[in-house]
Scaffold this motif. Structure first.
Motif, PDB file in Angstrom:
ATOM      1  N   GLU A 289     -18.114 -39.063  53.004  1.00  0.00           N
ATOM      2  CA  GLU A 289     -17.428 -39.688  51.866  1.00  0.00           C
ATOM      3  C   GLU A 289     -18.489 -40.090  50.849  1.00  0.00           C
ATOM      4  O   GLU A 289     -19.591 -40.503  51.217  1.00  0.00           O
TER       5      GLU A 289
ATOM      6  N   CYS B 171     -16.819 -32.005  45.232  1.00  0.00           N
ATOM      7  CA  CYS B 171     -16.512 -32.684  46.496  1.00  0.00           C
ATOM      8  C   CYS B 171     -15.195 -32.180  47.072  1.00  0.00           C
ATOM      9  O   CYS B 171     -15.085 -31.912  48.289  1.00  0.00           O
ATOM     10  N   SER B 172     -14.187 -32.043  46.219  1.00  0.00           N
ATOM     11  CA  SER B 172     -12.882 -31.562  46.682  1.00  0.00           C
ATOM     12  C   SER B 172     -12.997 -30.167  47.279  1.00  0.00           C
ATOM     13  O   SER B 172     -12.416 -29.871  48.331  1.00  0.00           O
TER      14      SER B 172
ATOM     15  N   LYS C 218     -14.605 -36.396  50.854  1.00  0.00           N
ATOM     16  CA  LYS C 218     -13.777 -37.415  50.212  1.00  0.00           C
ATOM     17  C   LYS C 218     -14.601 -38.131  49.151  1.00  0.00           C
ATOM     18  O   LYS C 218     -15.758 -38.514  49.389  1.00  0.00           O
ATOM     19  N   SER C 219     -14.024 -38.312  47.958  1.00  0.00           N
ATOM     20  CA  SER C 219     -14.804 -38.904  46.876  1.00  0.00           C
ATOM     21  C   SER C 219     -13.925 -39.779  46.000  1.00  0.00           C
ATOM     22  O   SER C 219     -12.691 -39.747  46.088  1.00  0.00           O
TER      23      SER C 219
END
Length: 530
Positions: A472, A509-510, A515-516
């Motif tokens: 994350e 990130c996606s 997770k961001s």
């Protein structure tokens, strides 16, 4: 005075001042402070007196936010004139010390040609005698090195410059701290005492522990008028949040900007404290949410949005240890954060890269911080890897990801990261904005503009996350909170490069299954400990 036991108002604010200017690191640590006084603050006040209306209008123009415009109305021009006259009269020794530094650096530039340096010492200004050493680096470039602990004991450090202003948060943005001195006001309690004064600890502990007005009057050495103003800052009941402590599991709370609070029942760790005093606002944590005691406060670097004097002073008596990165010792632009905090009466320890501090159920490890300081040789900066509640947390601050291999080494040494927090102010202020008063050999504007105080862009942030193996990652707000404009003075819109880079990073990130989020105001994470 009444003997009723009272509390400090939760929405009281404090501004520590040095000759009426906000007491940031570079305005307080004596070597850079004298340089800022002589080569920025005095010329700034001179400029204001020539065109007060221009300065005041400039300070209120959104296009010039963060510019060096004195935000004082023309009708108060006489007060600024009196302040400047007092500075020139009472701080002549400090002004001369700054001029001596400039003279000494010129002597070194011209006289240190690779040969024996001993003949240069008799040529140095007498104000620097015993306080500096001249040394070559391995490229045969010479520079001055200051004995900073001794400078704190010299005439260059004058505690009589210090004072504290106390008032009630109004929700109205205060003037920009780097440009506008704080003048007297009927609704402000002015305390002409040094930051380390024991009475200030008693005052700020009264947020959680009631006391009497008489006891505070004695502790702060107040006269009748000051005591009357103090009474307006006291209330009969506290407004402390019931959930400010953790009974079970682990929790991280985001308080805005780079401020995080990590808690378990055994320990509390806060990073770069910058706390809102506007308890009437919603959607943010305030002093009401602060636990009664913080075991550790971690400071990443000395910029005034991370080392925040108005918050630091209000933590007097409530922190076990402040953890700060070790300075390079003696560098003009790299003052000691530990000495600065100790001048506020705060307990501080220094750490080098990969030094560890252990506590029940976890540890804090100082890790390297690259970039963000306009390519100056500043070593007093650190990121932190924290093991707490069974998770590993990386606090990346404004590290600009210049070399991704660094983070591979961090991972090899400490393991993968569960949650990472990064700064992405990737188009920061140029060198001269912060450091111009320290440059005795001025550089061209084009050169200054090329050297910015910038954090990671999308590519660099992606590389950091990849090398750390973070599951994350969260980007903290970059001065977007409404309540810290007096320090940050930042302005963004949907077309701002920084926000576009954050959006690009979140898309990356996606696509990678990381997770961001882009944080703002407050956020909270909970988990059960193993």
């Amino acid at each position: 005075m009444t003997e009723e036991r009272l509390f400090l108002r939760p929405n009281a604010i404090v501004e520590p001042l040095v000759d009426s200017f906000y007491a940031s690191l570079y305005m307080t640590a004596p070597v850079p402070a004298t340089m800022n006084l002589a080569f920025r603050q005095i010329p700034l006040l001179d400029s204001y007196l020539l065109a007060p209306d221009l300065h005041y209008s400039g300070s209120r123009n959104p296009k010039f936010r963060g510019g060096f415009f004195v935000g004082v109305e023309e009708r108060r021009k006489d007060e600024v004139e009196a302040l400047l006259a007092a500075i020139r009269r009472d701080r002549a020794d400090l002004i001369r010390f700054a001029e001596a530094i400039a003279e000494a650096e010129k002597i070194v530039r011209e006289g240190a040609t690779g040969y024996d340096l001993r003949p240069l010492y008799p040529k140095l200004p007498p104000e620097l005698s015993g306080l500096v050493e001249i040394a070559y680096d391995t490229n045969n470039e010479a520079s001055l090195h200051f004995q900073e602990p001794l400078v704190y004991k010299s005439k260059a450090y004058a505690e009589e410059r210090q004072s504290v202003q106390l008032s009630v948060e109004t929700g109205i943005e205060r003037p920009f701290v780097m440009s506008t001195p704080r003048l007297s006001s009927p609704d402000v309690l002015e305390l002409p005492i040094p930051f380390r004064h024991p009475g200030l600890e008693e005052l700020f502990l009264s947020r959680i522990r009631p006391t009497t007005p008489a006891a505070l009057r004695e502790a702060l050495e107040l006269g009748d008028a000051e005591a009357a103003r103090l009474s307006g800052l006291l209330v009969p009941e506290p407004a402390l949040a019931a959930d400010r402590h953790v009974a079970a599991g682990a929790r991280i709370r985001y308080w805005g900007h780079a401020c995080l609070l990590m808690q378990t029942p055994e320990v509390s760790v806060m990073t770069d404290p910058f706390i809102s005093a506007d308890t009437g606002a919603t959607g943010r944590y305030t002093y009401n949410d602060l636990p009664d005691h913080l075991d550790y406060v971690l400071i990443t670097h000395g910029h005034s949005d991370h080392l925040v004097p108005e918050t630091l002073l209000q933590l007097r008596g409530r922190v076990g240890t402040f953890v700060v990165p070790r300075t390079s010792r003696g560098n003009l632009c790299d003052p000691s954060l530990a000495l600065y905090l100790k001048s506020f009466g705060l307990p501080a320890v220094e750490v080098d890269d990969f030094d560890e501090i252990t506590f029940p159920g976890g540890k804090i490890v100082a890790t390297p911080f690259f970039g963000e300081h306009a390519d100056l040789d500043i070593r007093a900066k650190a990121t932190y890897w924290i093991s707490l509640g069974g998770k590993s947390i990386y606090v990346g601050a404004d590290s600009s990801g210049l070399d991704p291999m660094l983070y591979r080494y961090v991972r090899r040494h400490l393991g993968t990261v569960d949650i990472a927090f990064l700064g992405m102010e990737c188009d920061g202020a140029p060198l001269n904005w912060q450091y111009q008063p320290l440059l005795t050999n001025p550089i061209p504007k084009k050169m200054s503009d090329s050297r910015k105080m910038s954090g990671s862009n999308a590519e660099q942030a992606s590389a950091i996350v990849t090398e750390l193996g973070a599951e994350e990652v969260y980007v903290y707000a970059m001065g977007e909170e409404s309540w810290l404009g007096h320090v940050m003075a930042t302005s963004y819109n949907e077309d701002s490069y920084q926000l576009q880079q954050i959006a690009e990073f979140e898309e990356w990130c996606s696509n990678k299954g990381v997770k961001s989020g882009h944080l703002l105001d407050q956020h909270e994470w909970h988990w059960s400990q193993p």
